[in-house]
Design a protein around this motif. Sequence first.
Motif, PDB file in Angstrom:
ATOM      1  N   ARG A  34     -48.148 -51.065   4.206  1.00  0.00           N
ATOM      2  CA  ARG A  34     -48.987 -50.872   5.402  1.00  0.00           C
ATOM      3  C   ARG A  34     -48.527 -49.589   6.070  1.00  0.00           C
ATOM      4  O   ARG A  34     -47.378 -49.184   5.949  1.00  0.00           O
ATOM      5  CB  ARG A  34     -48.861 -52.061   6.375  1.00  0.00           C
ATOM      6  CG  ARG A  34     -47.543 -52.078   7.134  1.00  0.00           C
ATOM      7  CD  ARG A  34     -47.001 -53.439   7.213  1.00  0.00           C
ATOM      8  NE  ARG A  34     -45.583 -53.359   6.832  1.00  0.00           N
ATOM      9  CZ  ARG A  34     -44.663 -54.113   7.361  1.00  0.00           C
ATOM     10  NH1 ARG A  34     -44.960 -55.033   8.227  1.00  0.00           N
ATOM     11  NH2 ARG A  34     -43.404 -53.987   6.997  1.00  0.00           N
TER      12      ARG A  34
ATOM     13  N   PHE B   9     -34.642 -48.687  -2.369  1.00  0.00           N
ATOM     14  CA  PHE B   9     -35.698 -49.375  -1.620  1.00  0.00           C
ATOM     15  C   PHE B   9     -35.882 -50.814  -2.084  1.00  0.00           C
ATOM     16  O   PHE B   9     -35.906 -51.086  -3.284  1.00  0.00           O
ATOM     17  CB  PHE B   9     -37.035 -48.661  -1.818  1.00  0.00           C
ATOM     18  CG  PHE B   9     -37.253 -47.510  -0.892  1.00  0.00           C
ATOM     19  CD1 PHE B   9     -37.543 -47.737   0.445  1.00  0.00           C
ATOM     20  CD2 PHE B   9     -37.174 -46.205  -1.349  1.00  0.00           C
ATOM     21  CE1 PHE B   9     -37.755 -46.678   1.308  1.00  0.00           C
ATOM     22  CE2 PHE B   9     -37.389 -45.143  -0.489  1.00  0.00           C
ATOM     23  CZ  PHE B   9     -37.677 -45.370   0.832  1.00  0.00           C
TER      24      PHE B   9
ATOM     25  N   PHE C  53     -38.931 -53.474  -1.276  1.00  0.00           N
ATOM     26  CA  PHE C  53     -40.199 -53.527  -0.545  1.00  0.00           C
ATOM     27  C   PHE C  53     -40.569 -54.954  -0.164  1.00  0.00           C
ATOM     28  O   PHE C  53     -39.969 -55.921  -0.630  1.00  0.00           O
ATOM     29  CB  PHE C  53     -41.316 -52.923  -1.381  1.00  0.00           C
ATOM     30  CG  PHE C  53     -41.074 -51.507  -1.773  1.00  0.00           C
ATOM     31  CD1 PHE C  53     -41.204 -50.487  -0.842  1.00  0.00           C
ATOM     32  CD2 PHE C  53     -40.678 -51.184  -3.064  1.00  0.00           C
ATOM     33  CE1 PHE C  53     -40.970 -49.166  -1.200  1.00  0.00           C
ATOM     34  CE2 PHE C  53     -40.443 -49.868  -3.420  1.00  0.00           C
ATOM     35  CZ  PHE C  53     -40.588 -48.872  -2.494  1.00  0.00           C
ATOM     36  N   GLN C  54     -41.603 -55.023   0.669  1.00  0.00           N
ATOM     37  CA  GLN C  54     -42.073 -56.310   1.187  1.00  0.00           C
ATOM     38  C   GLN C  54     -42.475 -57.263   0.056  1.00  0.00           C
ATOM     39  O   GLN C  54     -41.953 -58.356  -0.077  1.00  0.00           O
ATOM     40  CB  GLN C  54     -43.277 -56.040   2.074  1.00  0.00           C
ATOM     41  CG  GLN C  54     -43.615 -57.197   2.946  1.00  0.00           C
ATOM     42  CD  GLN C  54     -44.738 -56.813   3.894  1.00  0.00           C
ATOM     43  OE1 GLN C  54     -45.751 -57.456   3.928  1.00  0.00           O
ATOM     44  NE2 GLN C  54     -44.540 -55.764   4.658  1.00  0.00           N
TER      45      GLN C  54
ATOM     46  N   ILE D 227     -45.421 -46.678  -5.534  1.00  0.00           N
ATOM     47  CA  ILE D 227     -44.073 -47.258  -5.608  1.00  0.00           C
ATOM     48  C   ILE D 227     -43.162 -46.335  -6.401  1.00  0.00           C
ATOM     49  O   ILE D 227     -42.035 -46.030  -5.981  1.00  0.00           O
ATOM     50  CB  ILE D 227     -44.112 -48.637  -6.303  1.00  0.00           C
ATOM     51  CG1 ILE D 227     -44.953 -49.617  -5.487  1.00  0.00           C
ATOM     52  CG2 ILE D 227     -42.707 -49.184  -6.502  1.00  0.00           C
ATOM     53  CD1 ILE D 227     -45.372 -50.828  -6.287  1.00  0.00           C
TER      54      ILE D 227
ATOM     55  N   ASP E 204     -37.646 -53.522   3.417  1.00  0.00           N
ATOM     56  CA  ASP E 204     -38.805 -53.697   4.295  1.00  0.00           C
ATOM     57  C   ASP E 204     -39.292 -55.134   4.185  1.00  0.00           C
ATOM     58  O   ASP E 204     -39.995 -55.471   3.244  1.00  0.00           O
ATOM     59  CB  ASP E 204     -39.891 -52.704   3.867  1.00  0.00           C
ATOM     60  CG  ASP E 204     -41.157 -52.838   4.707  1.00  0.00           C
ATOM     61  OD1 ASP E 204     -41.038 -53.310   5.848  1.00  0.00           O
ATOM     62  OD2 ASP E 204     -42.232 -52.484   4.207  1.00  0.00           O
TER      63      ASP E 204
ATOM     64  N   ILE F 298     -43.110 -53.266 -11.690  1.00  0.00           N
ATOM     65  CA  ILE F 298     -44.142 -52.735 -12.589  1.00  0.00           C
ATOM     66  C   ILE F 298     -44.525 -53.856 -13.559  1.00  0.00           C
ATOM     67  O   ILE F 298     -43.684 -54.370 -14.287  1.00  0.00           O
ATOM     68  CB  ILE F 298     -43.605 -51.523 -13.374  1.00  0.00           C
ATOM     69  CG1 ILE F 298     -42.937 -50.510 -12.443  1.00  0.00           C
ATOM     70  CG2 ILE F 298     -44.721 -50.883 -14.199  1.00  0.00           C
ATOM     71  CD1 ILE F 298     -43.840 -49.859 -11.439  1.00  0.00           C
TER      72      ILE F 298
ATOM     73  N   ARG G 286     -32.861 -53.296  -8.716  1.00  0.00           N
ATOM     74  CA  ARG G 286     -33.443 -51.961  -8.892  1.00  0.00           C
ATOM     75  C   ARG G 286     -32.992 -51.021  -7.775  1.00  0.00           C
ATOM     76  O   ARG G 286     -32.705 -49.846  -8.009  1.00  0.00           O
ATOM     77  CB  ARG G 286     -34.972 -52.071  -8.916  1.00  0.00           C
ATOM     78  CG  ARG G 286     -35.661 -50.744  -9.126  1.00  0.00           C
ATOM     79  CD  ARG G 286     -37.144 -50.894  -9.334  1.00  0.00           C
ATOM     80  NE  ARG G 286     -37.820 -51.336  -8.110  1.00  0.00           N
ATOM     81  CZ  ARG G 286     -39.131 -51.546  -8.011  1.00  0.00           C
ATOM     82  NH1 ARG G 286     -39.893 -51.365  -9.078  1.00  0.00           N
ATOM     83  NH2 ARG G 286     -39.674 -51.944  -6.892  1.00  0.00           N
TER      84      ARG G 286
ATOM     85  N   ASN H 106     -42.998 -55.528  -5.666  1.00  0.00           N
ATOM     86  CA  ASN H 106     -43.510 -54.264  -6.197  1.00  0.00           C
ATOM     87  C   ASN H 106     -42.881 -53.850  -7.517  1.00  0.00           C
ATOM     88  O   ASN H 106     -42.480 -52.705  -7.711  1.00  0.00           O
ATOM     89  CB  ASN H 106     -43.322 -53.136  -5.174  1.00  0.00           C
ATOM     90  CG  ASN H 106     -44.409 -53.145  -4.119  1.00  0.00           C
ATOM     91  OD1 ASN H 106     -45.432 -53.791  -4.299  1.00  0.00           O
ATOM     92  ND2 ASN H 106     -44.173 -52.451  -3.030  1.00  0.00           N
TER      93      ASN H 106
ATOM     94  N   LEU I 100     -39.815 -44.527  -5.125  1.00  0.00           N
ATOM     95  CA  LEU I 100     -38.515 -44.663  -5.781  1.00  0.00           C
ATOM     96  C   LEU I 100     -37.946 -43.310  -6.184  1.00  0.00           C
ATOM     97  O   LEU I 100     -36.808 -43.224  -6.630  1.00  0.00           O
ATOM     98  CB  LEU I 100     -38.637 -45.550  -7.027  1.00  0.00           C
ATOM     99  CG  LEU I 100     -38.982 -47.027  -6.785  1.00  0.00           C
ATOM    100  CD1 LEU I 100     -39.182 -47.742  -8.108  1.00  0.00           C
ATOM    101  CD2 LEU I 100     -37.901 -47.708  -5.964  1.00  0.00           C
TER     102      LEU I 100
ATOM    103  N   GLN J 164     -49.203 -48.833  -7.509  1.00  0.00           N
ATOM    104  CA  GLN J 164     -48.039 -48.822  -8.390  1.00  0.00           C
ATOM    105  C   GLN J 164     -47.427 -47.416  -8.502  1.00  0.00           C
ATOM    106  O   GLN J 164     -46.205 -47.248  -8.486  1.00  0.00           O
ATOM    107  CB  GLN J 164     -48.461 -49.326  -9.764  1.00  0.00           C
ATOM    108  CG  GLN J 164     -47.322 -49.388 -10.752  1.00  0.00           C
ATOM    109  CD  GLN J 164     -47.833 -49.166 -12.157  1.00  0.00           C
ATOM    110  OE1 GLN J 164     -48.756 -49.802 -12.609  1.00  0.00           O
ATOM    111  NE2 GLN J 164     -47.217 -48.230 -12.850  1.00  0.00           N
TER     112      GLN J 164
END
Lengths: 228, 354
Positions: free
Chosen positions: B352, A92, A94-95, B265, A171, A100, A159, A98, B269, B262
């Motif tokens: 979203r 993935f 993401f937008q 996420i 995304d 950690i 990642r 994200n 994953l 978090q």
Amino acid sequence: MMNKEILKLENISKVFGDGNTENRVLSNISLSIKRGEFVALVGPSGSGKSTLLSIIGALLSPSDGQLFLDNQALHSMTKKQQNQVRAKNIGFIFQASNLISYLNVREQLNLMVAISRLDKEEAKKRIDALLRDLGLHQKEHHYPKELSGGEKQRVAIARAFMNNPSIILADEPTASLDSKRGRQVVEMIATEVQSRNKAALMVTHDERMLDLCDRVYHIEDGYLIERC
Amino acid sequence: MILAWKEISRNKVRYFLISTIMVAILFLVFFITALSNGLGYADSAAMSNLKADYVVLNKEANGVLIKSGFSNKDIQEIEKKVEGDVSSLNVSISTLDRERKGSVDVVYFTVNKETYGNPLIIEGKDIEELLDGEVIADESLKKFGYSLNEKVKDSRTGKEMKIAGFTKDHVYSHMPVIFADLSMGFQSMYSDTDIYNAVLVKGADFTIAGYDVQTVQDTVDSMPGYAETQGSFIVMKTFLIIISVFVSSVFFYIITIQKVHQLGILKALGATTVDISKTILFQVSALTLVGIVVSAFAFYGIVQVMPEEMPIAFSANRMVWTGILFLVLNMIGAMLSVWKVTKIDPLDAMGRVE
């Protein structure tokens, strides 16, 4: 091997709500992606593109239709099995990146060793290769707050490749970047997809990136049209 | 685990604060435990250490030793009905007088030196070896400047006696106990005739019609004020532990709520609820253990510098059990956070939901 279908959707539909307030977000969507292909999915907001990506990413189950990833039927899986697929077969991006916040770059990638139950030796080699390919090897001990937006997104790309996935799902990876850095990021995804012979599907509304993709699907009001 | 540890080390202030709360509350728990131990000891150690299996009291006493009274005739009657070693016991409070050195309140335990048995002697003679006019005293009397073979005088009766031996752990109502033989005659200190509070029996369980027979522990528990004191401490300890577990559980719950995105996420994953829950449980147990160890050392240090008069009894055993109980309760409290983790939808990671 080159032309093998990685992802195949047949008549996927998604309906939210109950009988009274039925909201049909996706209607009879069929598409397939082969190994080495970088496919873009564009459409206005509210068109259902994120929902479609969530379904392909095993985050949502379709209301109707069939969905195969590596010949595994995602549509009939339990949540636990879907979890497994995300850990093993999907990468993935993401937008927002994200990441950690309390892990440095190398640790962000190492985290995937635990999540996807990877072999440690192999993972170390892959981390080194990805950091080099994405130009991050000098930043490996930096924390996310010390990185620029583009660098963060490059870490997110690395990642996504860590678990050696069959398909990369992105995304809106350029949403938080200016167009120059956005283009660099998409170029990197394209390069990695090609050199590692993966499939990738990117949701975007940025039409300027489309020349980097092999094929473009357009989605509007839940219907899919392929544009060449 | 690395995730759990990195998170703590990158958010030191946050986790330092919660640890401090735990240390402070645990310190108080240890302190109150030691205080209740210490007060219990000062109240009743001599009673707990009576050399007997069972205590015979009269019915009217309702289990309270000092309310019970027997005459010589009663004693003879009981002795006839009971098998095994029997000793009468008289408990009398009085004062020792020494010239120019002030007075000390003491409690005489008048027993039959032939049949009572030997309490733990740390210095001097055993009870059996006492000659006329000799007594055994608790070592706490040494704090008042008394020593072995010293002559002392009872201020009430004017009798002189010699401290022939020292025992330990024999205090009653915060006063040192002095063991005296029947021949000293303290059983008639407050009346014209001999009065005894109880008959002590070593042997198996038995009953005698017209009398109450109870264990030594029951006798301790029914000492006036003992159960009330210990009960109040138990209430305090219980509430302290409940408050502490509540604070730490809520803290981790709020931290978990803050991390929902978090954790979403991580789930997207491919991390499982079990993976994430392990991280939280590791953090809770690590911080709790740190709290227990730090507060135990802090408490130990404070005990060393406290005045000796403080009735503090330090029991490593009780501290370990308190620690284990606290750890287990915190883990149960952490289930609130685990429950939250199971509710997190990986779809949150998408930023979203349509």
